[in-house]
Design an enzyme around this catalytic site. Structure first.
Site, PDB file in Angstrom:
ATOM      1  N   TRP A 102       0.832  -1.211   0.000  1.00  0.00           N
ATOM      2  CA  TRP A 102       0.000   0.000   0.000  1.00  0.00           C
ATOM      3  C   TRP A 102       0.857   1.247   0.000  1.00  0.00           C
ATOM      4  O   TRP A 102       0.562   2.216  -0.699  1.00  0.00           O
ATOM      5  CB  TRP A 102      -0.991   0.002   1.176  1.00  0.00           C
ATOM      6  CG  TRP A 102      -1.989  -1.112   1.098  1.00  0.00           C
ATOM      7  CD1 TRP A 102      -2.173  -2.122   1.995  1.00  0.00           C
ATOM      8  CD2 TRP A 102      -2.960  -1.340   0.052  1.00  0.00           C
ATOM      9  NE1 TRP A 102      -3.170  -2.963   1.575  1.00  0.00           N
ATOM     10  CE2 TRP A 102      -3.673  -2.507   0.395  1.00  0.00           C
ATOM     11  CE3 TRP A 102      -3.282  -0.677  -1.138  1.00  0.00           C
ATOM     12  CZ2 TRP A 102      -4.703  -3.018  -0.411  1.00  0.00           C
ATOM     13  CZ3 TRP A 102      -4.293  -1.184  -1.941  1.00  0.00           C
ATOM     14  CH2 TRP A 102      -4.988  -2.339  -1.578  1.00  0.00           C
ATOM     15  N   ASP A 172      -1.781   6.756   6.131  1.00  0.00           N
ATOM     16  CA  ASP A 172      -2.835   5.841   5.688  1.00  0.00           C
ATOM     17  C   ASP A 172      -3.112   4.911   6.865  1.00  0.00           C
ATOM     18  O   ASP A 172      -2.300   4.048   7.188  1.00  0.00           O
ATOM     19  CB  ASP A 172      -2.337   5.062   4.464  1.00  0.00           C
ATOM     20  CG  ASP A 172      -3.323   3.977   4.024  1.00  0.00           C
ATOM     21  OD1 ASP A 172      -4.387   3.830   4.646  1.00  0.00           O
ATOM     22  OD2 ASP A 172      -3.007   3.276   3.037  1.00  0.00           O
ATOM     23  N   LYS A 196     -12.259  -1.718   6.786  1.00  0.00           N
ATOM     24  CA  LYS A 196     -11.555  -2.621   7.681  1.00  0.00           C
ATOM     25  C   LYS A 196     -12.018  -2.439   9.122  1.00  0.00           C
ATOM     26  O   LYS A 196     -12.480  -3.376   9.742  1.00  0.00           O
ATOM     27  CB  LYS A 196     -10.039  -2.413   7.590  1.00  0.00           C
ATOM     28  CG  LYS A 196      -9.385  -3.161   6.446  1.00  0.00           C
ATOM     29  CD  LYS A 196      -9.077  -2.296   5.273  1.00  0.00           C
ATOM     30  CE  LYS A 196      -8.595  -3.114   4.082  1.00  0.00           C
ATOM     31  NZ  LYS A 196      -7.769  -2.331   3.173  1.00  0.00           N
TER      32      LYS A 196
HETATM   33  C1  LIG Z   1      -7.197  -1.896   2.095  1.00  0.00           C
HETATM   34  C2  LIG Z   1      -6.156  -0.865   2.149  1.00  0.00           C
HETATM   35  C3  LIG Z   1      -6.043   0.127   1.162  1.00  0.00           C
HETATM   36  C4  LIG Z   1      -6.939   0.163  -0.060  1.00  0.00           C
HETATM   37  O1  LIG Z   1      -8.121   0.749   0.250  1.00  0.00           O
HETATM   38  P1  LIG Z   1      -9.229   1.057  -0.861  1.00  0.00           P
HETATM   39  O2  LIG Z   1     -10.289   1.687  -0.030  1.00  0.00           O
HETATM   40  O3  LIG Z   1      -9.612  -0.248  -1.468  1.00  0.00           O
HETATM   41  O4  LIG Z   1      -8.648   1.979  -1.859  1.00  0.00           O
HETATM   42  C5  LIG Z   1      -5.066   1.082   1.312  1.00  0.00           C
HETATM   43  N1  LIG Z   1      -4.239   1.083   2.369  1.00  0.00           N
HETATM   44  C6  LIG Z   1      -4.309   0.142   3.332  1.00  0.00           C
HETATM   45  C7  LIG Z   1      -3.379   0.199   4.489  1.00  0.00           C
HETATM   46  C8  LIG Z   1      -5.273  -0.855   3.255  1.00  0.00           C
HETATM   47  O5  LIG Z   1      -5.348  -1.786   4.209  1.00  0.00           O
END
Ligand SMILES: *Cc1c(COP(=O)(O)O)cnc(C)c1O
Length: 360
Positions: A102, A172, A196
């Site tokens: 990511w 993030d 999540k």
């Molecule tokens: C799942 C995830 C993403 C992707 O998220 P989307 O909403 O599908 O764009 C990005 N960063 C992390 C840390 C993730 O776990």
């Protein structure tokens, strides 16, 4: 009561009371006679819900008043682009710490917009740890520093956040927001796809410090500017109404549980049940360094791929769903987000002990 425990990495398990209140609102939202799927994002009932959602999040994470809270679409993946589009002006540089897939995707988007410096990377070690403070080579004049607080695929998590000496930290937090106490004032921007730890797919939370809201170049398309979303309280266009409803319910569930400190305690307990087995056993092998272990995603291997297959099919039969590791790591991954009940982890660890006995 449900018959399965969902260990999926995302979209992930939601608390049962949330599913119940959502099913009621699917038929009649706030006494309007309309479903939450039908109600207008401009209605007073939804407006009240949106503002209460913002208030709940502000209280739970103790978000200071000089931060705005947004609920947008496009996922964390759009934030990979929106952050540099808004902040990385020509002639400036941003630092990125590469701790997994990511992070790399965020870097890939930023490189399309401007210049980045990779402050540290653990790619050569297959992302099995978070860089140490002394490895981080920050650029003093960088406009922000981007990190991924929890690496969902590799199962590593920053244990403490780096000191960027006044450079805004952008994180993030898709896979660990609301899982533990954080000091929001240390960040410029926090963003998280909700699916999540916060709610369902379809909504992304952005927490942004006031001074970073209005930095986008003049010719930026309106939807890609933070400013437009701040000015219209996330309703510049039709916001993801029903997804925001579910986030509202999840936040209420955390409040009822005793807030973030209580959530954090439960998460530590759940993770230690699994890590204790990885530490004791010669059969199961954790794939990340101990000092970088995630409390949310726990990857591990068995002695052979055949045994891993057998483990997974036995788990599914018991109602333990979604334990297959990411294809880039292999093996098993237990994603144990906030909404995973401790009973689910206990059932998993009992199965792990039994499977080991049978096969070693
Ligand atoms: C799942 C995830 C993403 C992707 O998220 P989307 O909403 O599908 O764009 C990005 N960063 C992390 C840390 C993730 O776990």
């Amino acid at each position: 009561m449900r018959k399965v425990f969902i260990f999926n990495p995302g979209p992930a398990v939601l608390p049962e009371p949330v599913l119940e209140s959502t099913s009621k609102a699917a038929l009649n939202f706030a006494g309007t006679g309309m479903s939450i799927l039908e109600v207008s994002h401009r209605s007073k009932e939804f407006d009240a819900l949106l503002n209460e959602t913002i208030d709940r999040l502000r209280k739970l994470l103790e978000i200071p008043e000089n931060y705005k809270i947004l609920f947008l679409q496009g996922g964390a993946s759009l934030q990979f682009a929106m952050v540099p589009i808004n902040l990385l002006a020509p002639g400036t540089v941003a630092d990125y710490v590469d701790t997994g897939s990511w992070s790399s995707k965020a870097m890939k988007e930023a490189r399309k917009i401007g210049t980045i410096n990779v402050a540290a990377s653990t790619k050569d070690e297959n992302y099995t740890r978070i860089p140490t403070a002394s490895e981080l080579k920050f650029t003093p004049e960088s406009v922000y520093c981007h990190i991924t607080s929890n690496n969902t695929i590799y199962g590593t998590q920053w244990q403490s956040f780096p000191d960027t000496h006044g450079v805004p930290l952008v994180a993030d937090m898709s896979s660990d927001i609301l899982s533990k106490k954080i000091d929001v004032s240390r960040f410029g921007i926090i963003y998280a796809g909700a699916q999540k730890n916060m709610g369902p797919a379809g909504v992304t939370c952005v927490i942004i410090r006031d001074d970073l809201v209005d930095r986008a170049p003049e010719n930026t398309p309106t939807m890609l500017t933070y400013k437009a979303h701040v000015q219209d309280n996330s309703c510049y266009n039709t916001c993801p109404v029903s997804s925001i409803f579910v986030v509202h319910e999840v936040l209420g569930w955390i409040e009822d549980l005793g807030g973030i400190p209580e959530m954090e305690k439960i998460n530590a307990k759940k993770a230690s049940l699994i890590y204790d087995i990885l530490d004791e056993s010669a059969f199961y092998r954790g794939t990340v360094q101990k000092d970088s272990r995630s409390l949310m995603n726990i990857p591990f291997r068995l002695p052979s791929e055949d045994l891993e297959k057998e483990f997974l099919s036995g788990a599914t039969k018991l109602g333990l769903i979604g334990l297959k590791g990411h294809r880039s790591v292999g093996g098993i991954r237990a994603s144990i987000y906030n909404a995973m009940p401790i009973e689910g982890v206990e059932k998993l660890t009992a199965y792990m002990r039994e499977f080991e006995q049978k096969n070693s």
